[in-house]
Design a protein around this motif. Structure first.
Motif, mmCIF file in Angstrom:
data_model
loop_
_atom_site.group_PDB
_atom_site.id
_atom_site.type_symbol
_atom_site.label_atom_id
_atom_site.label_comp_id
_atom_site.label_asym_id
_atom_site.label_seq_id
_atom_site.Cartn_x
_atom_site.Cartn_y
_atom_site.Cartn_z
ATOM 1 N N ASP A 157 24.746 -23.227 21.453
ATOM 2 C CA ASP A 157 25.394 -22.148 22.191
ATOM 3 C C ASP A 157 25.048 -20.742 21.712
ATOM 4 O OD1 ASP A 157 26.759 -24.059 23.701
ATOM 5 O OD2 ASP A 157 28.380 -24.169 22.234
ATOM 6 N N ASP A 158 24.461 -20.623 20.529
ATOM 7 C CA ASP A 158 24.229 -19.295 19.964
ATOM 8 C C ASP A 158 22.928 -19.314 19.168
ATOM 9 O OD1 ASP A 158 24.312 -16.817 18.730
ATOM 10 O OD2 ASP A 158 26.355 -17.043 17.956
ATOM 11 N N TRP A 159 21.958 -18.511 19.573
ATOM 12 C CA TRP A 159 20.659 -18.488 18.915
ATOM 13 C C TRP A 159 20.745 -17.976 17.482
ATOM 14 C CZ3 TRP A 159 18.640 -13.990 17.043
ATOM 15 C CH2 TRP A 159 19.175 -12.794 17.530
ATOM 16 N N ARG A 160 21.855 -17.299 17.143
ATOM 17 C CA ARG A 160 22.026 -16.769 15.787
ATOM 18 C C ARG A 160 22.563 -17.813 14.808
ATOM 19 N NH1 ARG A 160 25.391 -12.043 18.355
ATOM 20 N NH2 ARG A 160 26.123 -13.954 19.267
ATOM 21 N N LYS A 161 22.839 -18.999 15.313
ATOM 22 C CA LYS A 161 23.335 -20.089 14.462
ATOM 23 C C LYS A 161 22.382 -21.278 14.578
ATOM 24 C CE LYS A 161 28.176 -18.846 14.940
ATOM 25 N NZ LYS A 161 29.499 -19.291 15.390
ATOM 26 N N HIS A 162 22.329 -22.061 13.523
ATOM 27 C CA HIS A 162 21.468 -23.247 13.584
ATOM 28 C C HIS A 162 22.254 -24.451 14.100
ATOM 29 C CE1 HIS A 162 23.312 -24.869 9.928
ATOM 30 N NE2 HIS A 162 23.061 -23.722 9.318
ATOM 31 N N ARG A 163 21.535 -25.474 14.467
ATOM 32 C CA ARG A 163 22.110 -26.743 14.896
ATOM 33 C C ARG A 163 23.037 -27.249 13.791
ATOM 34 N NH1 ARG A 163 20.029 -30.614 18.539
ATOM 35 N NH2 ARG A 163 18.423 -29.087 18.928
ATOM 36 N N THR A 164 24.059 -28.001 14.150
ATOM 37 C CA THR A 164 25.005 -28.487 13.144
ATOM 38 C C THR A 164 24.610 -29.867 12.619
ATOM 39 O OG1 THR A 164 26.460 -29.597 14.735
ATOM 40 C CG2 THR A 164 26.897 -27.248 14.288
ATOM 41 N N ARG A 165 25.061 -30.140 11.383
ATOM 42 C CA ARG A 165 24.839 -31.467 10.798
ATOM 43 C C ARG A 165 25.523 -32.532 11.653
ATOM 44 N NH1 ARG A 165 27.390 -32.319 5.982
ATOM 45 N NH2 ARG A 165 28.904 -30.762 6.562
ATOM 46 N N GLN A 166 26.677 -32.178 12.192
ATOM 47 C CA GLN A 166 27.438 -33.125 12.999
ATOM 48 C C GLN A 166 26.677 -33.516 14.258
ATOM 49 O OE1 GLN A 166 28.576 -30.300 11.671
ATOM 50 N NE2 GLN A 166 30.201 -30.944 10.272
ATOM 51 N N ALA A 167 25.986 -32.567 14.860
ATOM 52 C CA ALA A 167 25.203 -32.873 16.064
ATOM 53 C C ALA A 167 24.094 -33.867 15.749
ATOM 54 C CB ALA A 167 24.622 -31.592 16.657
ATOM 55 N N VAL A 168 23.439 -33.675 14.599
ATOM 56 C CA VAL A 168 22.371 -34.592 14.202
ATOM 57 C C VAL A 168 22.957 -35.969 13.888
ATOM 58 C CG1 VAL A 168 20.540 -35.030 12.518
ATOM 59 C CG2 VAL A 168 20.924 -32.707 13.367
ATOM 60 N N TRP A 169 24.065 -35.979 13.138
ATOM 61 C CA TRP A 169 24.698 -37.248 12.772
ATOM 62 C C TRP A 169 25.148 -38.007 14.022
ATOM 63 C CZ3 TRP A 169 29.309 -39.609 13.639
ATOM 64 C CH2 TRP A 169 29.537 -40.796 12.920
ATOM 65 N N LYS A 170 25.753 -37.304 14.958
ATOM 66 C CA LYS A 170 26.256 -37.943 16.179
ATOM 67 C C LYS A 170 25.121 -38.608 16.960
ATOM 68 C CE LYS A 170 29.346 -36.910 20.020
ATOM 69 N NZ LYS A 170 30.117 -35.859 20.698
ATOM 70 N N ASP A 171 23.998 -37.908 17.095
ATOM 71 C CA ASP A 171 22.837 -38.461 17.797
ATOM 72 C C ASP A 171 22.293 -39.668 17.023
ATOM 73 O OD1 ASP A 171 20.870 -38.608 19.808
ATOM 74 O OD2 ASP A 171 19.539 -37.225 18.748
ATOM 75 N N CYS A 172 22.196 -39.545 15.714
ATOM 76 C CA CYS A 172 21.713 -40.648 14.872
ATOM 77 C C CYS A 172 22.625 -41.864 15.015
ATOM 78 C CB CYS A 172 21.666 -40.189 13.415
ATOM 79 S SG CYS A 172 21.282 -41.492 12.244
ATOM 80 N N ASN A 173 23.906 -41.642 14.962
ATOM 81 C CA ASN A 173 24.880 -42.729 15.066
ATOM 82 C C ASN A 173 24.783 -43.423 16.430
ATOM 83 O OD1 ASN A 173 27.042 -44.277 14.026
ATOM 84 N ND2 ASN A 173 28.484 -43.030 15.192
ATOM 85 N N ARG A 174 24.626 -42.632 17.487
ATOM 86 C CA ARG A 174 24.492 -43.187 18.839
ATOM 87 C C ARG A 174 23.267 -44.096 18.919
ATOM 88 N NH1 ARG A 174 21.130 -41.910 22.736
ATOM 89 N NH2 ARG A 174 20.410 -40.042 21.662
ATOM 90 N N CYS A 175 22.153 -43.624 18.403
ATOM 91 C CA CYS A 175 20.907 -44.407 18.456
ATOM 92 C C CYS A 175 20.996 -45.656 17.580
ATOM 93 C CB CYS A 175 19.727 -43.546 18.022
ATOM 94 S SG CYS A 175 19.430 -42.156 19.131
ATOM 95 N N ALA A 176 21.531 -45.501 16.387
ATOM 96 C CA ALA A 176 21.641 -46.638 15.472
ATOM 97 C C ALA A 176 22.532 -47.727 16.069
ATOM 98 C CB ALA A 176 22.177 -46.183 14.121
#
Length: 181
Positions: free
Chosen positions: A90-109
């Motif tokens: 939502d904001d180019w001044r912030k980086h992607r969150t760890r939670q977003a990566v974890w959630k995607d990883c968990n979904r795939c796993a």
């Protein structure tokens, strides 16, 4: 349940293939450098452009030099944001969150766990750090090299040993050891 475990290359490959492209690149950086997910997400586009740069680890405050392979560097730069290599949703001044990566990883796993291709409860972003450590140990045969690459203190050799030999250790046995303390 263990926080993370070593994941066999075939299982890791399945999860990587199913991740959203930016999250796959996050994992690929972790696998190439041994950095933690938070450290990868805080990489700036300017750092990636340099290919070799210094990172201050968020967990320990220690600095470390890392190198991104040229092909991976190009892939990251093709999707990088103005400020961060892995821009926030939502904001180019912030980086992607760890939670977003974890959630995607968990979904795939979970998807691959249903079919039995990936063992339950094994894959997390931190698994990539263990895969990196095992690979470095196999490549160099030196626990000291692995300790240096993971930026572990010399006084914590046991921690480095757990990472470097995580492919040989049974997660259930490790949990039991943890309960016996």
């Amino acid at each position: 349940m263990a926080r993370s475990a070593y994941v066999e290359p075939t299982a890791m490959g399945l999860v990587l293939a199913a991740l959203q492209p930016a999250n796959r690149l996050v994992f690929e950086v972790m696998l190439a450098t041994g950095l933690r997910v938070g450290d990868v997400l805080s990489l700036t586009t300017a750092q990636i452009k340099r290919q070799r740069f210094t990172v201050r680890e968020q967990k320990t405050g220690k600095t470390r030099r890392v190198w991104i392979p040229a092909k991976l560097q190009l892939q990251i730069l093709q999707q990088a944001g103005r400020l961060y290599a892995f821009e926030g949703r939502d904001d180019w001044r912030k980086h992607r969150t760890r939670q977003a990566v974890w959630k995607d990883c968990n979904r795939c796993a979970r998807f691959f766990q249903r079919g039995g291709a990936v063992p339950k409860g094994t894959v997390s972003p931190h698994s990539a750090r263990k895969v990196y450590a095992v690979g470095e140990y196999r490549r160099t045969g030196s626990l000291d090299d692995v300790r240096h690459k993971l930026n572990h203190d010399a006084a914590h050799t046991a921690t480095t040993l757990l990472y470097a030999l995580s492919d040989k250790l049974d997660p259930k046995e490790l949990r039991e050891l943890g309960r016996q303390r």
